[in-house]
Write a protein that holds these residues in place. Sequence first.
Motif, PDB file in Angstrom:
ATOM      1  N   ARG A  59      24.826  -8.290  -5.018  1.00 51.12           N
ATOM      2  CA  ARG A  59      23.920  -6.955  -4.459  1.00 51.12           C
ATOM      3  C   ARG A  59      23.872  -7.077  -2.999  1.00 51.12           C
ATOM      4  NH1 ARG A  59      19.001  -7.241  -3.290  1.00 51.12           N
ATOM      5  NH2 ARG A  59      18.521  -9.190  -4.395  1.00 51.12           N
ATOM      6  N   GLU A  60      23.613  -8.229  -2.527  1.00 48.23           N
ATOM      7  CA  GLU A  60      23.246  -8.533  -1.165  1.00 48.23           C
ATOM      8  C   GLU A  60      24.594  -8.179  -0.158  1.00 48.23           C
ATOM      9  OE1 GLU A  60      20.526  -8.798   0.557  1.00 48.23           O
ATOM     10  OE2 GLU A  60      19.147  -9.060  -0.781  1.00 48.23           O
ATOM     11  N   LEU A  61      25.761  -8.653  -0.896  1.00 43.75           N
ATOM     12  CA  LEU A  61      26.921  -8.461  -0.239  1.00 43.75           C
ATOM     13  C   LEU A  61      27.233  -6.940   0.062  1.00 43.75           C
ATOM     14  CD1 LEU A  61      29.320  -9.891   1.139  1.00 43.75           C
ATOM     15  CD2 LEU A  61      30.367  -9.852  -1.089  1.00 43.75           C
ATOM     16  N   PHE A  62      27.027  -6.153  -1.121  1.00 45.42           N
ATOM     17  CA  PHE A  62      27.228  -4.758  -1.185  1.00 45.42           C
ATOM     18  C   PHE A  62      26.264  -4.210  -0.161  1.00 45.42           C
ATOM     19  CE2 PHE A  62      25.784  -0.462  -2.529  1.00 45.42           C
ATOM     20  CZ  PHE A  62      27.085   0.113  -2.143  1.00 45.42           C
ATOM     21  N   GLU A  63      25.028  -4.431  -0.373  1.00 50.09           N
ATOM     22  CA  GLU A  63      23.975  -3.901   0.598  1.00 50.09           C
ATOM     23  C   GLU A  63      23.792  -3.918   2.087  1.00 50.09           C
ATOM     24  OE1 GLU A  63      20.194  -3.962  -2.747  1.00 50.09           O
ATOM     25  OE2 GLU A  63      20.070  -5.092  -0.907  1.00 50.09           O
ATOM     26  N   GLU A  64      24.405  -5.214   2.395  1.00 52.05           N
ATOM     27  CA  GLU A  64      24.383  -5.644   3.802  1.00 52.05           C
ATOM     28  C   GLU A  64      25.892  -5.461   4.565  1.00 52.05           C
ATOM     29  OE1 GLU A  64      22.338  -9.380   4.453  1.00 52.05           O
ATOM     30  OE2 GLU A  64      20.687  -8.379   4.002  1.00 52.05           O
ATOM     31  N   THR A  65      27.016  -5.274   3.610  1.00 55.86           N
ATOM     32  CA  THR A  65      28.290  -4.832   4.383  1.00 55.86           C
ATOM     33  C   THR A  65      28.926  -3.793   3.640  1.00 55.86           C
ATOM     34  OG1 THR A  65      29.546  -6.289   2.423  1.00 55.86           O
ATOM     35  CG2 THR A  65      28.727  -7.474   4.547  1.00 55.86           C
ATOM     36  N   GLY A  66      28.533  -3.123   2.601  1.00 57.70           N
ATOM     37  CA  GLY A  66      29.143  -2.069   1.811  1.00 57.70           C
ATOM     38  C   GLY A  66      30.441  -2.606   1.205  1.00 57.70           C
ATOM     39  N   ALA A  67      30.678  -3.888   0.992  1.00 56.30           N
ATOM     40  CA  ALA A  67      31.794  -4.414   0.201  1.00 56.30           C
ATOM     41  C   ALA A  67      31.605  -3.886  -1.119  1.00 56.30           C
ATOM     42  CB  ALA A  67      31.661  -6.121   0.096  1.00 56.30           C
ATOM     43  N   LYS A  68      32.861  -3.150  -1.522  1.00 57.25           N
ATOM     44  CA  LYS A  68      33.006  -2.623  -2.829  1.00 57.25           C
ATOM     45  C   LYS A  68      33.692  -3.385  -3.620  1.00 57.25           C
ATOM     46  CE  LYS A  68      35.056   1.720  -4.519  1.00 57.25           C
ATOM     47  NZ  LYS A  68      35.960   2.978  -4.190  1.00 57.25           N
ATOM     48  N   SER A  69      34.835  -4.081  -3.125  1.00 60.91           N
ATOM     49  CA  SER A  69      35.789  -4.899  -4.171  1.00 60.91           C
ATOM     50  C   SER A  69      35.904  -6.206  -3.494  1.00 60.91           C
ATOM     51  CB  SER A  69      36.948  -4.326  -4.309  1.00 60.91           C
ATOM     52  OG  SER A  69      37.951  -5.009  -4.899  1.00 60.91           O
ATOM     53  N   PHE A  70      35.443  -7.521  -4.030  1.00 58.31           N
ATOM     54  CA  PHE A  70      35.724  -8.486  -3.612  1.00 58.31           C
ATOM     55  C   PHE A  70      35.997  -9.658  -4.691  1.00 58.31           C
ATOM     56  CE2 PHE A  70      31.167  -7.116  -3.936  1.00 58.31           C
ATOM     57  CZ  PHE A  70      30.984  -7.742  -4.631  1.00 58.31           C
ATOM     58  N   ASP A  71      36.245 -10.807  -4.243  1.00 59.92           N
ATOM     59  CA  ASP A  71      36.338 -12.037  -5.075  1.00 59.92           C
ATOM     60  C   ASP A  71      34.948 -12.966  -4.470  1.00 59.92           C
ATOM     61  OD1 ASP A  71      38.360 -11.415  -6.760  1.00 59.92           O
ATOM     62  OD2 ASP A  71      39.888 -11.892  -5.197  1.00 59.92           O
ATOM     63  N   ILE A  72      34.353 -13.308  -5.317  1.00 58.17           N
ATOM     64  CA  ILE A  72      33.196 -14.222  -4.651  1.00 58.17           C
ATOM     65  C   ILE A  72      33.208 -15.680  -5.781  1.00 58.17           C
ATOM     66  CG2 ILE A  72      31.510 -13.092  -6.340  1.00 58.17           C
ATOM     67  CD1 ILE A  72      29.539 -13.230  -4.015  1.00 58.17           C
ATOM     68  N   ILE A  73      32.956 -16.755  -4.739  1.00 58.21           N
ATOM     69  CA  ILE A  73      32.706 -17.907  -5.831  1.00 58.21           C
ATOM     70  C   ILE A  73      31.384 -18.789  -5.173  1.00 58.21           C
ATOM     71  CG2 ILE A  73      35.136 -18.146  -6.096  1.00 58.21           C
ATOM     72  CD1 ILE A  73      35.434 -20.136  -3.823  1.00 58.21           C
ATOM     73  N   PRO A  74      30.955 -19.485  -6.291  1.00 58.31           N
ATOM     74  CA  PRO A  74      29.753 -20.251  -5.384  1.00 58.31           C
ATOM     75  C   PRO A  74      30.356 -21.506  -4.823  1.00 58.31           C
ATOM     76  CG  PRO A  74      29.984 -20.519  -7.995  1.00 58.31           C
ATOM     77  CD  PRO A  74      30.895 -19.406  -7.241  1.00 58.31           C
ATOM     78  N   ILE A  75      29.791 -22.053  -3.647  1.00 58.18           N
ATOM     79  CA  ILE A  75      29.942 -23.153  -2.953  1.00 58.18           C
ATOM     80  C   ILE A  75      29.213 -24.316  -3.332  1.00 58.18           C
ATOM     81  CG2 ILE A  75      30.390 -24.025  -0.645  1.00 58.18           C
ATOM     82  CD1 ILE A  75      32.369 -22.232  -1.354  1.00 58.18           C
ATOM     83  N   CYS A  76      27.762 -24.258  -3.242  1.00 57.68           N
ATOM     84  CA  CYS A  76      26.843 -25.136  -3.445  1.00 57.68           C
ATOM     85  C   CYS A  76      25.490 -24.546  -3.353  1.00 57.68           C
ATOM     86  CB  CYS A  76      27.047 -26.368  -2.264  1.00 57.68           C
ATOM     87  SG  CYS A  76      26.568 -25.856  -0.648  1.00 57.68           S
ATOM     88  N   THR A  77      24.435 -25.575  -3.406  1.00 58.90           N
ATOM     89  CA  THR A  77      23.125 -25.026  -3.099  1.00 58.90           C
ATOM     90  C   THR A  77      22.677 -25.806  -1.885  1.00 58.90           C
ATOM     91  OG1 THR A  77      22.623 -24.973  -5.855  1.00 58.90           O
ATOM     92  CG2 THR A  77      20.754 -25.180  -4.088  1.00 58.90           C
ATOM     93  N   TYR A  78      21.799 -25.033  -1.095  1.00 49.33           N
ATOM     94  CA  TYR A  78      21.395 -25.887  -0.012  1.00 49.33           C
ATOM     95  C   TYR A  78      19.832 -25.437   0.020  1.00 49.33           C
ATOM     96  CZ  TYR A  78      21.007 -21.498   2.444  1.00 49.33           C
ATOM     97  OH  TYR A  78      20.439 -20.227   3.185  1.00 49.33           O
ATOM     98  N   SER A  79      19.097 -26.396   0.759  1.00 50.61           N
ATOM     99  CA  SER A  79      17.654 -25.886   1.191  1.00 50.61           C
ATOM    100  C   SER A  79      17.316 -26.376   2.535  1.00 50.61           C
ATOM    101  CB  SER A  79      16.808 -26.989   0.451  1.00 50.61           C
ATOM    102  OG  SER A  79      16.988 -28.280   0.736  1.00 50.61           O
ATOM    103  N   LEU A  80      16.398 -25.696   3.123  1.00 47.67           N
ATOM    104  CA  LEU A  80      15.890 -25.965   4.241  1.00 47.67           C
ATOM    105  C   LEU A  80      14.224 -26.127   3.844  1.00 47.67           C
ATOM    106  CD1 LEU A  80      17.115 -23.252   6.657  1.00 47.67           C
ATOM    107  CD2 LEU A  80      17.341 -25.793   6.953  1.00 47.67           C
ATOM    108  N   SER A  81      13.530 -25.231   3.462  1.00 44.12           N
ATOM    109  CA  SER A  81      12.256 -25.370   2.943  1.00 44.12           C
ATOM    110  C   SER A  81      12.322 -24.930   1.385  1.00 44.12           C
ATOM    111  CB  SER A  81      11.234 -24.490   3.779  1.00 44.12           C
ATOM    112  OG  SER A  81      11.400 -23.152   3.798  1.00 44.12           O
ATOM    113  N   ARG A  82      13.256 -24.145   1.114  1.00 37.85           N
ATOM    114  CA  ARG A  82      13.413 -23.508  -0.272  1.00 37.85           C
ATOM    115  C   ARG A  82      15.045 -23.553  -0.484  1.00 37.85           C
ATOM    116  NH1 ARG A  82      10.180 -17.875  -0.147  1.00 37.85           N
ATOM    117  NH2 ARG A  82       9.327 -18.392  -2.189  1.00 37.85           N
TER     118      ARG A  82
END
Length: 139
Positions: A59-82
């Motif tokens: 959703r965020e990728l579409f909302e912030e770039t307009g990306a309609k078609s894409f391949d997406i993969i998880p890389i890792c989890t990270y934290s700063l404060s959350r």
Amino acid sequence: MEVNFYDIEEIEDSLLFAAVIVSKFKGKWVFCKHKDRDTWEVPGGHREENESILDTAKRELFEETGAKSFDIIPICTYSLSRYAMLFYAEIKEFDEMPDSEIERIEFFSEIPSNLTYPLLHLELVNKVINTLAYNNGCS
């Protein structure tokens, strides 16, 4: 600022607050410019109630770039404060950007120097680069 990285399964899904998506289109980095800032940032945002973290990323990728078609993969989890999930996306096609806080996107051969969160964004991009290189058998 210290960014801590974790394996995907190491942090409970319910603790993930946001998704950030380092992305490329035709070999170039995709960065967004917020309407209220003069800097560039990686697409991403907060998770909505009852939304999977993968759905947040899409959703965020579409909302912030307009990306309609894409391949997406998880890389890792990270934290700063959350905790947040870091993803990588290869964008294939764009649609018109929805009306949002993002003014425009641009494509960069190199990471732009005027980043909204320079230390964080550089850490995240480097994590994606290193993870993809490792998974492709490169050292």
